[in-house]
Design a protein around this motif. Structure first.
Motif, mmCIF file in Angstrom:
data_model
loop_
_atom_site.group_PDB
_atom_site.id
_atom_site.type_symbol
_atom_site.label_atom_id
_atom_site.label_comp_id
_atom_site.label_asym_id
_atom_site.label_seq_id
_atom_site.Cartn_x
_atom_site.Cartn_y
_atom_site.Cartn_z
ATOM 1 N N ASP A 129 0.845 -1.200 0.000
ATOM 2 C CA ASP A 129 0.000 0.000 0.000
ATOM 3 C C ASP A 129 0.875 1.242 0.000
ATOM 4 N N TYR A 130 2.073 1.113 0.578
ATOM 5 C CA TYR A 130 3.020 2.228 0.650
ATOM 6 C C TYR A 130 4.392 1.782 0.153
ATOM 7 N N PHE A 131 5.112 2.731 -0.462
ATOM 8 C CA PHE A 131 6.473 2.460 -0.927
ATOM 9 C C PHE A 131 7.407 3.469 -0.263
ATOM 10 N N VAL A 132 8.298 2.982 0.592
ATOM 11 C CA VAL A 132 9.326 3.853 1.179
ATOM 12 C C VAL A 132 10.421 3.924 0.117
ATOM 13 N N THR A 133 10.475 5.080 -0.579
ATOM 14 C CA THR A 133 11.194 5.124 -1.855
ATOM 15 C C THR A 133 12.383 6.081 -1.842
ATOM 16 N N ALA A 134 13.494 5.585 -2.392
ATOM 17 C CA ALA A 134 14.670 6.443 -2.554
ATOM 18 C C ALA A 134 14.545 7.187 -3.887
ATOM 19 N N VAL A 135 14.653 8.515 -3.839
ATOM 20 C CA VAL A 135 14.473 9.344 -5.047
ATOM 21 C C VAL A 135 15.608 10.361 -5.166
ATOM 22 N N ARG A 136 15.809 10.816 -6.382
ATOM 23 C CA ARG A 136 16.832 11.857 -6.577
ATOM 24 C C ARG A 136 16.158 13.233 -6.553
ATOM 25 N N GLU A 154 -3.239 5.351 -8.774
ATOM 26 C CA GLU A 154 -3.271 4.841 -10.160
ATOM 27 C C GLU A 154 -2.012 5.172 -10.968
ATOM 28 N N THR A 155 -1.178 6.079 -10.457
ATOM 29 C CA THR A 155 0.063 6.410 -11.179
ATOM 30 C C THR A 155 1.224 5.477 -10.786
ATOM 31 N N VAL A 174 8.428 -1.745 -10.229
ATOM 32 C CA VAL A 174 7.492 -0.651 -9.885
ATOM 33 C C VAL A 174 7.750 0.549 -10.796
ATOM 34 N N THR A 175 6.652 1.126 -11.288
ATOM 35 C CA THR A 175 6.784 2.322 -12.127
ATOM 36 C C THR A 175 6.009 3.483 -11.492
ATOM 37 N N PHE A 176 6.680 4.637 -11.335
ATOM 38 C CA PHE A 176 6.012 5.866 -10.885
ATOM 39 C C PHE A 176 5.946 6.800 -12.077
ATOM 40 N N GLU A 177 4.738 7.235 -12.408
ATOM 41 C CA GLU A 177 4.606 8.154 -13.556
ATOM 42 C C GLU A 177 3.842 9.390 -13.128
ATOM 43 N N GLY A 178 4.565 10.449 -12.820
ATOM 44 C CA GLY A 178 3.915 11.689 -12.392
ATOM 45 C C GLY A 178 3.187 11.518 -11.067
ATOM 46 N N THR A 179 3.712 10.699 -10.173
ATOM 47 C CA THR A 179 3.048 10.451 -8.894
ATOM 48 C C THR A 179 3.199 11.670 -7.978
ATOM 49 N N VAL A 180 2.051 12.143 -7.482
ATOM 50 C CA VAL A 180 2.066 13.344 -6.637
ATOM 51 C C VAL A 180 2.214 12.919 -5.171
#
Ligand code: HEM
Length: 516
Positions: free
Chosen positions: A289-296, A314-315, A334-340
């Motif tokens: 339900d949640y993704f603890v995600t490393a991002v740049r 849905e993104t 996993v794909t994130f596309e414009g996830t707010v």
């Protein structure tokens, strides 16, 4: 009342039209079953009217008997059964040497107290009774673990205990295994027991799918999450209703975390991050339900990385990755596309995520070692049992010196890693799992553990022979271990990175004046 028959009575049922066989004092009517017998009709009928115990156990796991109770006709008069039912056997502490750590086989330990042993006992019974069937079924067909069982585990406080000692245990509203242990006394040896008992079914895909995502994702929330996040996210996770996974590795970045490419930029309002990118090999990602995600969020390298809590919408798309172990693990691309993502979902400060990732690794690596050593111990127990019961060239395998040497390698491998594991666990109790001082030691432990697993899996298969490479049946445990043992030598920091990290830390701590 179960019917009783004398041996002479059983001997009369010795034709294909009326065939009884005895296994461990129980009489089975196999007349109808013979044509469905996976080992062949005639093989079974050859034993009609006879005691087939010795040959039966040379060819089947004793669990088979539990599946065929419908064939039971009765018992042989006055026979004392040698075996408990398969389920009862699984709940007990094994008396087979080295099948359990020494403190469960009559020796003393400075680390384990009564509450650790009571917790282990209740967990072993609970997992066997509640999880075994679902684990075996999902492991075989790759389906998702039963979500209701996750809820049941929540009622026992199992998801909370999987996070180790700490304040968070207050969220386990029904107590810990019904009060077997209190939150106040709970330490890292209690957690070790929880992590070990979690993987005793030897269904590695199912076991990871059931709870591994939370075990590595939630520590970030506990340690670095803001108060609102703790209150919102932790209770449903501990109840077993929701799952938090850890999303760090990418096709572009594995052990070289600093190379990751998923981006997060603030939108015009400055209130939300917009996330774009992909993540690969995310354990439990399919169910998360949640993704603890490393991002740049910043420039190149480690200094440009942040950690964000991303809620599935849905993104966010997840696709299963088929790997060596069962798809029940829910390992995802996993794909994130414009996830707010609201700005308040940031862990700590912007561009300081690398430190969070690194400090979170200690506990994750320790947990990987706990499960690997336990599985290696189970593989060793199975191999030892097989060596004692399998006869070749007229004697038991264990009577061959070459087999005994392989067993010695297995026994010493698991015992050495266990001793190292206990030492590290004790230090975690004293210094805390995130402490930099034990990072190098945990890395060495992981390195030694996965090397040891390589040896144990290899010896296990050599001794089990064909059964060690066949799924199901006698070699089930050894085959599953051999198929999956390699995965942990790659994730959570590869073997080579572990070795390098440990030595670099030792060099850093090297006293300047030290000379030969
Ligand atoms: C109550 C009696 C029996 C039942 C319920 C039974 C059941 C089974 C089952 C379910 C299998 C599939 C493999 C597994 O799950 O382990 C199997 C395989 C086999 N059974 Fe039986 N069996 C019985 C008695 C016997 C006896 C008396 C013999 C003769 C020694 C025998 C010989 C075999 C053989 C040769 C295999 C194939 C093993 C392999 O592929 O490694 N079975 N049996």
């Amino acid at each position: 009342m179960v019917a009783e028959f004398t041996l002479e009575e059983v001997q009369k049922h010795n034709t294909p039209e009326d065939a009884w066989v005895i296994v461990d004092g129980t009489i089975y009517d196999v007349t109808k079953f013979a044509k469905m017998h996976p080992g062949g009709r005639q093989t079974l009928l050859d034993y009609a009217g006879q005691d087939a115990t010795e040959d039966f156990f040379a060819l089947h796991r004793h669990e088979v008997l539990a599946k065929y109770t419908r064939l039971v006709k009765g018992h042989v008069v006055g026979f004392k059964h040698g075996l408990a039912s398969a389920t009862e056997e699984k709940k007990r502490f094994s008396a087979v040497p080295y099948a359990e750590p020494s403190h469960l086989q009559g020796m003393n330990s400075p680390y384990f107290k009564e509450s650790h042993i009571a917790l282990r006992k209740s967990l072993r019974e609970w997992w066997t009774e509640n999880m075994y069937e679902n684990a075996m079924a999902c492991e075989a067909d790759g389906s998702a673990p039963d979500a209701n069982l996750r809820l049941k585990a929540g009622e026992m406080g199992i998801h909370a205990m999987g996070q180790g000692p700490g304040e968070h245990l207050k969220y386990a509203k029904h107590g810990l295994m019904g009060g077997v242990v209190t939150a106040e006394e709970f330490d890292y040896f209690h957690e070790l027991v929880v992590q070990e008992e979690r993987v005793r079914l030897m269904c590695p895909g199912w076991e990871d799918g059931m709870d591994a995502a939370n075990t590595i994702g939630v520590p970030v929330v506990i340690k670095y999450g803001p108060a609102w996040m703790k209150d919102e996210v932790i209770p449903p996770v501990f109840r077993g209703e929701q799952i938090v996974c850890l999303a760090i590795s990418e096709a572009f970045a594995g052990s070289d975390v600093a190379a990751l490419r998923t981006t997060a930029h603030l939108d015009a309002s400055g209130q939300n991050y917009i996330v774009n990118g992909t993540k690969k090999w995310i354990t439990g990602g399919m169910y998360a339900d949640y993704f603890v995600t490393a991002v740049r969020t910043g420039g190149a390298g480690a200094g440009g990385i942040s950690m964000l809590m991303i809620k599935r919408d849905e993104t966010v798309q997840t696709k299963v990755i088929k790997s060596k172990y069962s798809s029940a693990a829910g390992t995802a691309f996993v794909t994130f596309e414009g996830t707010v993502v609201p700005k308040r979902n940031l862990f700590g400060n912007e561009n300081k995520g690398f430190q969070i990732i690194m400090s979170n690794f200690n506990h994750e690596r320790w947990m990987i070692c706990v499960s690997c050593i336990l599985r290696a111990r189970m593989c060793t127990e199975e191999t030892f049992k097989w060596s004692m019961q399998r006869k070749v060239f007229g004697k038991a395998l264990a009577e061959q010196p070459v087999i005994r040497e392989k067993l010695a390698q297995m026994f010493s491998g698991i015992e050495m890693c266990t001793a190292m594991l206990y030492e590290v666990t004790h230090q975690m109790n004293v210094l805390g799992p995130q402490s930099a001082e034990i990072g190098g030691r945990i890395a060495l432990l992981k390195y030694s553990t996965t090397r040891m697993c390589h040896l144990v899996a290899d010896n296990g298969v050599q001794i089990m022979g064909g059964r060690g490479v066949s799924q199901g049946g006698m070699g089930r445990v050894v085959e599953a271990f051999h198929r999956c043992y390699k995965i942990p030598s790659v994730y959570g920091g590869s073997e080579e990175i572990m070795a390098d990290l440990a030595v670099r830390q030792a060099i850093k701590a090297y006293p300047q004046q030290a000379r030969l």
